[in-house]
Design a protein around this motif. Sequence first.
Motif, PDB file in Angstrom:
ATOM      1  N   VAL A 161      -9.331  -5.239   1.307  1.00  0.00           N
ATOM      2  CA  VAL A 161      -9.643  -4.403   0.151  1.00  0.00           C
ATOM      3  C   VAL A 161     -10.704  -5.094  -0.691  1.00  0.00           C
ATOM      4  O   VAL A 161     -10.981  -6.282  -0.526  1.00  0.00           O
ATOM      5  CB  VAL A 161      -8.381  -4.148  -0.703  1.00  0.00           C
ATOM      6  N   LEU A 186      -8.792  -2.102  -5.388  1.00  0.00           N
ATOM      7  CA  LEU A 186      -7.733  -2.306  -6.359  1.00  0.00           C
ATOM      8  C   LEU A 186      -8.347  -2.754  -7.676  1.00  0.00           C
ATOM      9  O   LEU A 186      -9.058  -3.765  -7.729  1.00  0.00           O
ATOM     10  CB  LEU A 186      -6.745  -3.365  -5.869  1.00  0.00           C
ATOM     11  N   GLN A 200      -4.915   1.729  -7.320  1.00  0.00           N
ATOM     12  CA  GLN A 200      -5.632   1.790  -6.047  1.00  0.00           C
ATOM     13  C   GLN A 200      -6.451   3.067  -5.941  1.00  0.00           C
ATOM     14  O   GLN A 200      -6.092   4.121  -6.467  1.00  0.00           O
ATOM     15  CB  GLN A 200      -4.675   1.699  -4.857  1.00  0.00           C
ATOM     16  N   PRO A 244     -10.222   0.382   0.670  1.00  0.00           N
ATOM     17  CA  PRO A 244      -9.556   0.610  -0.619  1.00  0.00           C
ATOM     18  C   PRO A 244     -10.027  -0.385  -1.671  1.00  0.00           C
ATOM     19  O   PRO A 244     -10.388  -1.530  -1.357  1.00  0.00           O
ATOM     20  CB  PRO A 244      -8.070   0.377  -0.291  1.00  0.00           C
TER      21      PRO A 244
END
Length: 881
Positions: A549, A455, A474, A453
């Motif tokens: 992330v 951000l 996100q 992911p």
Amino acid sequence: MRTDTGHVFKLEDYRPSDYLILQTSLVFRLSPEATCVIATLTIERREGVAASAPLVLDGDGLTLLGIAIDGRDLQPGDYAATPDELAVLKPPAASRFELVLETEIAPARNEALMGLYRSSNVYCTQCEAEGFRRITYFLDRPDILSIYTVRIEAPHNEAPLLLSNGNPVDSGALADGWHYAVWHDPFPKPSYLFALVAGALGKVADSFTTLSGRKVELGIYVEPGKERLAGYAMDALKRSMKWDEEAFGREYDLDVFNIVAVSDFNMGAMENKGLNIFNDKYVLANEETATDADFANIEAIIAHEYFHNWTGNRITCRDWFQLCLKEGLTVYRDHEFSADQRSRAVKRIAEVRTLRAHQFPEDQGPLAHPVRPRRYREINNFYTATVYEKGSEVVHMIRTILGAEAFRSGMDLYFERHDGEAATIEDFLKVFEDASGRDLSQFALWYHQAGTPNLTVSSSHNARAKEFTLEIEQSVPPTPSESRKRLMHIPLGFGLVGAGGKPVSYGDVEGATVEDGVIHIRKRRHVVRFTGVAERPAVSLNRGFSAPVTLSVEQKTDDQFFLAGHDSDSFSRWQAFNTLLTDALIAAFRQVLGGKPPAFAQRLTELAGRIAADETLEPAYRALALSLPGEADIARDIGKGIDPDAIFAAREALALAIARANWENFTGLYERLADKGPFSPDAASAGRRALRNILLDYLALLPEGAALATTHFRSASNMTDRAAALTVLAHRHAGSAEAQQALAGFEAKYRNDALVMDKWFQIRAGVPGSKTVETVRALTGHPAFSMANPNRVRSLIGTFSSANQTGFHRADGEGYRFFTETVLEVEKRNPQVAARLATALRSWRSLEPGRQAKAREALLAIAGTEKLSADLRDIVERTLA
């Protein structure tokens, strides 16, 4: 070697087997060319399964000599046998019966090192994942738990030592100079945890008294004459046993615990119940032969395999799709152990560097898969950084979300509820929900969804309203077979940092749940408002690396410099400086491509000097901070159109700029850090050596650098310093008289020590530049090198293909051509090792067009080879897809 069948195993197809194997009795009569194995299996048909259901057992290259049920030999029409499968077509009407099988195998000819093999005159097994079926026909799957009794017979002069799982129950002499030993493991286990070792080995003995007062006999078995090198491993084992009692309440359960170190092994180690088998690289060490990194690896891997006794053995995985349930969880446990034994801050940074170097590229390429895969063609190819390292990070996030107390309660419940079972990820998550009352259904996507992911974060401050706002969005990029992604629950550690590095207090928070310094990201977009913030703070994000992330942060460069010098979170402080270095290197890369000399901000090089000299920071921490982002890390952040030569030039230019700006301070610190007492592998001493050696690497770029490195090499009293100096000479001053003399002297001194020669091969394979491919090709003919030994292959071929960006990715494709030849040669003996080597080309699409085309040609050449193993074909075809 199994060739590819094309069969794909899917998680949704899982079904319990029709039969169970309650007890397994094995008799081995060992012989290099014709070992006889008699397996007596107590079979039970599951309730509700028709009596006519055939019993189908797995095999792999087996020769069946005999088969009987309840004392009656079966007739040809009663069963069907091939080398890879045995079907009992007419099983008894009774729900429970005894099946006796006699097979013959040839351990000396087993170059794949799976099942039972013989190497260096020692019989050894490796059964994970599907090696037991190379020993006898069996329901070779993790959810078949059986109680094992094993009798081993062998000539006493060839194999005075006879070991298996569990406790020793009998031994004695037989006719004609043979002898036997019987072992019994009272704990049901899957076949992949079976182990046998037989040969002539030296022993280091000790004992450990458990929390309840039970005495456990400990043994580490090594090649005779190397017992003195096993002391640190024994110490690490005892510390691991004590730590697991204190940190997780787990006490050891057998009367003995044995470790055997062997030189030919596909993996690092294997957690077989009560009999761990190790690659000798992760057992043997003293200051003359092992580096500080080796000592740390031994400590961590000894702990990892021991911790499997509960997270893997007592509770195993229901099927291979649940592999992360034992591996990711146990990696988390060994990380916690190492953090407690050494430095938590330094350990965390090292973990993240490893994750980014190995798992992030996996998540971003054709080999991406969820932490719990949904399908596989060859399970051996899923012992990956995603399962291990990202699997550990998922457990780390559970602890972050729940807190230490609830996490420990969940772990206690897991051990209580599932002891003796083959469990699933759902079982694991359920105990934490039950222990904490929290809903983890959205969080479970970390197990089920591939990809890293991202951000995207921006911030603003309203001085009049005294509000500080974070806008967080996100996204999860598409991965193979999964273009649409669901929203994740991401625990984002954060801090608001004010003047002097002091935390900024705030009042109410709107827009997201914030608990104990963690923002819980659950939606696509959060607008988080903090009230009562009078002055604009610098925002520190993903503190402690709270989630695996990537961050795209709109942040002023001044804030990054401020955090690099003042952030109270040691990980985030390192991350701020690392980001500054990465951004500078990417800019320099583009300057090199544009034909311009790289230029760097003076305050960046000065900051490097201040960090080096900051004695409030641990030396090991400073060493990590001064280690520039690796060439592969820079390539990953650039993304496309990669020219490895330009990245190398940019990185060298920054290193030289830092060295020139700080040479006086670096020289003084280098001299003050010299060892003044006897060698110790403890964390503090190792940290001082690490800092001194990174300073040497910088100073070697300056005039007289070769002389300094030569003096360092000649005066070194331990392998850490000696290998560091040799690396500096070989990589910074390749071809110089000093480098050639040092390489020759090292080779002459250690030519009979295979593990030390591995370091020599690694150093030579890592020399940057276009000429290294010819060097590596020539070294495959070196007397100390063997294509049959995984350690030798990894040290030379693995280092060249995965760590030497300029040599491997040579513009004319010669590195790829050599790689293709070598992978195919290794595959003839050992498909697993060949498949792991082949992952070096997983990021081929990110290369500039010329190299990209040549890398594709290499992959197509491998894919076009006839009778390719399942292991290698799976990797290559997924890489090309």
